[in-house]
Scaffold this motif. Sequence first.
Motif, mmCIF file in Angstrom:
data_model
loop_
_atom_site.group_PDB
_atom_site.id
_atom_site.type_symbol
_atom_site.label_atom_id
_atom_site.label_comp_id
_atom_site.label_asym_id
_atom_site.label_seq_id
_atom_site.Cartn_x
_atom_site.Cartn_y
_atom_site.Cartn_z
ATOM 1 N N ALA A 4 -9.212 -13.335 17.009
ATOM 2 C CA ALA A 4 -9.405 -13.526 15.577
ATOM 3 C C ALA A 4 -9.086 -12.287 14.765
ATOM 4 O O ALA A 4 -8.630 -12.391 13.638
ATOM 5 N N LEU A 5 -9.303 -11.112 15.288
ATOM 6 C CA LEU A 5 -9.158 -9.896 14.507
ATOM 7 C C LEU A 5 -7.752 -9.311 14.548
ATOM 8 O O LEU A 5 -7.528 -8.265 13.977
ATOM 9 N N ILE A 6 -6.821 -9.954 15.199
ATOM 10 C CA ILE A 6 -5.525 -9.328 15.387
ATOM 11 C C ILE A 6 -4.770 -9.168 14.067
ATOM 12 O O ILE A 6 -4.037 -8.203 13.881
ATOM 13 N N GLY A 7 -4.977 -10.073 13.107
ATOM 14 C CA GLY A 7 -4.287 -9.946 11.822
ATOM 15 C C GLY A 7 -4.676 -8.682 11.096
ATOM 16 O O GLY A 7 -3.816 -7.905 10.647
ATOM 17 N N ARG A 8 -5.965 -8.441 10.966
ATOM 18 C CA ARG A 8 -6.425 -7.221 10.320
ATOM 19 C C ARG A 8 -5.984 -5.987 11.083
ATOM 20 O O ARG A 8 -5.665 -4.955 10.502
ATOM 21 N N THR A 9 -5.953 -6.110 12.416
ATOM 22 C CA THR A 9 -5.533 -4.971 13.238
ATOM 23 C C THR A 9 -4.061 -4.656 13.014
ATOM 24 O O THR A 9 -3.671 -3.493 12.884
ATOM 25 N N VAL A 10 -3.229 -5.691 12.966
ATOM 26 C CA VAL A 10 -1.794 -5.491 12.716
ATOM 27 C C VAL A 10 -1.581 -4.846 11.351
ATOM 28 O O VAL A 10 -0.790 -3.899 11.204
ATOM 29 N N ARG A 11 -2.291 -5.337 10.350
ATOM 30 C CA ARG A 11 -2.137 -4.775 9.006
ATOM 31 C C ARG A 11 -2.554 -3.301 8.966
ATOM 32 O O ARG A 11 -1.858 -2.462 8.380
ATOM 33 N N ARG A 12 -3.668 -2.991 9.614
ATOM 34 C CA ARG A 12 -4.124 -1.597 9.617
ATOM 35 C C ARG A 12 -3.139 -0.692 10.331
ATOM 36 O O ARG A 12 -2.799 0.393 9.838
ATOM 37 N N LEU A 13 -2.637 -1.119 11.502
ATOM 38 C CA LEU A 13 -1.687 -0.301 12.249
ATOM 39 C C LEU A 13 -0.383 -0.134 11.477
ATOM 40 O O LEU A 13 0.227 0.946 11.493
ATOM 41 N N ARG A 14 0.044 -1.202 10.814
ATOM 42 C CA ARG A 14 1.275 -1.102 10.009
ATOM 43 C C ARG A 14 1.103 -0.076 8.899
ATOM 44 O O ARG A 14 1.987 0.761 8.660
ATOM 45 N N GLN A 15 -0.023 -0.119 8.226
ATOM 46 C CA GLN A 15 -0.263 0.816 7.141
ATOM 47 C C GLN A 15 -0.395 2.245 7.643
ATOM 48 O O GLN A 15 0.074 3.194 6.994
ATOM 49 N N GLU A 16 -1.014 2.410 8.813
ATOM 50 C CA GLU A 16 -1.119 3.752 9.388
ATOM 51 C C GLU A 16 0.248 4.335 9.726
ATOM 52 O O GLU A 16 0.448 5.549 9.672
ATOM 53 N N LYS A 17 1.195 3.458 10.099
ATOM 54 C CA LYS A 17 2.560 3.910 10.412
ATOM 55 C C LYS A 17 3.411 4.074 9.156
ATOM 56 O O LYS A 17 4.560 4.517 9.237
ATOM 57 N N GLY A 18 2.857 3.694 7.980
ATOM 58 C CA GLY A 18 3.598 3.823 6.736
ATOM 59 C C GLY A 18 4.728 2.820 6.598
ATOM 60 O O GLY A 18 5.744 3.102 5.937
ATOM 61 N N LEU A 19 4.562 1.640 7.206
ATOM 62 C CA LEU A 19 5.609 0.627 7.173
ATOM 63 C C LEU A 19 5.279 -0.450 6.141
ATOM 64 O O LEU A 19 4.128 -0.908 6.052
ATOM 65 N N ALA A 20 6.255 -0.859 5.373
ATOM 66 C CA ALA A 20 6.094 -1.993 4.472
ATOM 67 C C ALA A 20 6.161 -3.282 5.287
ATOM 68 O O ALA A 20 6.722 -3.320 6.392
ATOM 69 N N GLN A 21 5.586 -4.354 4.753
ATOM 70 C CA GLN A 21 5.639 -5.635 5.453
ATOM 71 C C GLN A 21 7.076 -6.040 5.744
ATOM 72 O O GLN A 21 7.405 -6.519 6.833
ATOM 73 N N GLN A 22 7.956 -5.859 4.759
ATOM 74 C CA GLN A 22 9.363 -6.249 4.918
ATOM 75 C C GLN A 22 10.005 -5.483 6.072
ATOM 76 O O GLN A 22 10.755 -6.043 6.874
ATOM 77 N N THR A 23 9.677 -4.183 6.170
ATOM 78 C CA THR A 23 10.278 -3.339 7.216
ATOM 79 C C THR A 23 9.821 -3.779 8.592
ATOM 80 O O THR A 23 10.635 -3.938 9.518
ATOM 81 N N LEU A 24 8.513 -3.964 8.759
ATOM 82 C CA LEU A 24 8.006 -4.365 10.071
ATOM 83 C C LEU A 24 8.516 -5.752 10.448
ATOM 84 O O LEU A 24 8.892 -5.993 11.605
ATOM 85 N N ALA A 25 8.554 -6.663 9.480
ATOM 86 C CA ALA A 25 9.041 -8.013 9.767
ATOM 87 C C ALA A 25 10.482 -7.980 10.257
ATOM 88 O O ALA A 25 10.846 -8.691 11.205
ATOM 89 N N ALA A 26 11.305 -7.133 9.614
ATOM 90 C CA ALA A 26 12.712 -7.026 10.028
ATOM 91 C C ALA A 26 12.823 -6.516 11.460
ATOM 92 O O ALA A 26 13.650 -6.995 12.252
ATOM 93 N N ARG A 27 12.006 -5.532 11.812
ATOM 94 C CA ARG A 27 12.055 -4.980 13.171
ATOM 95 C C ARG A 27 11.562 -5.988 14.207
ATOM 96 O O ARG A 27 11.995 -5.957 15.362
ATOM 97 N N LEU A 28 10.682 -6.878 13.778
ATOM 98 C CA LEU A 28 10.172 -7.892 14.695
ATOM 99 C C LEU A 28 11.064 -9.127 14.759
ATOM 100 O O LEU A 28 10.899 -9.975 15.643
ATOM 101 N N GLY A 29 11.989 -9.232 13.804
ATOM 102 C CA GLY A 29 12.866 -10.394 13.767
ATOM 103 C C GLY A 29 12.207 -11.635 13.210
ATOM 104 O O GLY A 29 12.555 -12.764 13.590
#
Length: 470
Positions: A4-29
Motif C-alpha cells: 500500500a505504501l509504495i506510491g508515497r515511497t516512489v514519490r518521496r524517492l523521486r523528489q529526493e533524486k530531484g526528478l520531475a514526474q515527466q522525467t522519471l516516467a520517460a526513464r521508466l517507459g
Amino acid sequence: MARALIGRTVRRLRQEKGLAQQTLAARLGISASYLNLIEHDQRAVTATLLIKLTETLQVDIAALSGMREKAIETGLREVMSDPLLGLDQVPEDEVATLAGSAPNAARAMLALYRAWRVAREDSGGIALPTGRRILLPTEEARDFFHDRSNHFAELEAAAEAIAAEMGVTAPSEMNHAVAQRLRQKHGLSVTVTALPGALRRYDPVGRRLDLSETLPRESRGFHLAFQLMLLEAGDAVQSAMAGFEPSSTEAGQLIRIGLLNYTAAALLMPYGPFLGAARELRHDLEALASRFGVSFEQACHRLTTMQRPGEAAQRGVPFFFLRVDPAGNVGKRLAAAGFPFARFGGSCPKWIVHQAFGTPGTVRVQLAQLPDGGSFLCFARTVHGVAAHWGEPPPVYVVAMGCDIGRADEVVYGDGLDMDKAMVGIGLSCRLCDRTDCRSRAFPPLEHRLSLDPMVASDAPYRFEPPKRR
C-alpha cells in the motif's frame, strides 16, 4: 501487487533524486499520468516495473516495498497510543502518510519517544555528548542492522577473500582450516579448558585463545571464526560503519561485535553455497545447520542475510527473525520479511513463538494473519544453552522465523498446510489489536472504550466499543 505504501515511497524517492514526474516516467517507459496514479496508490506496480524503479532510482527492492515505512508506521501507532502522552486518537491514514512521506521526521519522533521512555524508566536519563544515554545501545544496534536490511557487501567480500586464501572447498573443512590459520598466521595457541564466567577469552600478549569446555562443537567453531575476524576483518567492519556515528561507546561496540559476528557467519556459511543449499533443502533449517556444521540459531540468523542487491537470483526468501526468552523478552529481532514487530510492548500470546516453549526441540509451524491482512508462514523452535553449574536452570530461548505467505511454497514448513483453514489471526500486541473475539487477550486496546455489562459474561476477557473515526 505492490504494497500500500509504495506510491508515497516512489514519490518521496523521486523528489529526493530531484526528478520531475515527466522525467522519471520517460526513464521508466510509461506515461506521466500513469506514474501519477502509481504515486497516489491508484495503480498496481508490476514486477517488471518494480525492477525498473529499483534500477532508475538506484535503490534496492526493500526500499521500494514499503517494509521500512510499515515498520515506522507500527512504531508511530504504538507511540501515539501511549496514554501518558495524553493524545487524542490519531487517524490511521495520517500515521501512514507521515511514515510514507516523511520517514526521517517519523524516525526522529520515534527517537524522541525512546529517549523520553529512557528518561522516565531508567535512572541513567537521556544521553547527551557528556555520556548520558539518549537511546538504549541495544535498540540503536538493532536499528543499525535493520536499516541496512542486515546485509553488508563489504563483510561478505572480506569473508570470501579469507576463505579463498585458506583454500577451503567443503564446510566440513572450515573449522580445522580456521584453527590452522590462527596458529600459523597469527601465532595463537587454542586451548579448550574450564572458563568460569566466560565462553571465550583472548590474551593478545600471550597469543592465547581459550574456549570453554562447555561449548558444543558448532559454538567452538563459531568462536574460532569470530577470533579470526577480530584479527583480520577490522578494515571491513570500519567500512561497514562508514558514515554512522553511534550515540555512545556502548552502542558502537555492540554494532562492531555484531558486524564481526556477521563476518564470522559469512566465513562458515559462504553466501553462494549457503543460498544454494537453502534452496535445495527448501529452507529446512535443521538439515541446513547439519550440512554446514553450525547450530540451528546460527543457520537461522544467516538465512536473514541472503539479500544481496542486484538480480533476484542472488537473493533469498526475505525472512524475519526473532529470539525470545520464556519471560517474553526479545533478545534479537530482524524484520527482513516486513513483519511489523511491536517495538515498545509484548507480542501476541496466540503467536507460535510462545507456544513453542511447550514442545522443546520440535519445530512448530503457524500461518499467522495480522489485522491489516498481512499473512506470514511462521516457524519456531527452542534452543538451549548450558547451565553454569548443577542446580541452575539452563538458558532456554525460542528462535522464530517467518516469511510472507506468498513465498510459502519455497519453504518446507509450508507443505501440507491449508492456506485458508489453518490461518490464525494474531495482533502486534494486545494494546494495539482491535480483534473483539480473542480469548487470549491480556489487555484491552488503548484506543477503545471498555463495554462493561454485569448482565453479560463474554467469552473474551474484555469487551470494548470501536473508536469513533474522524
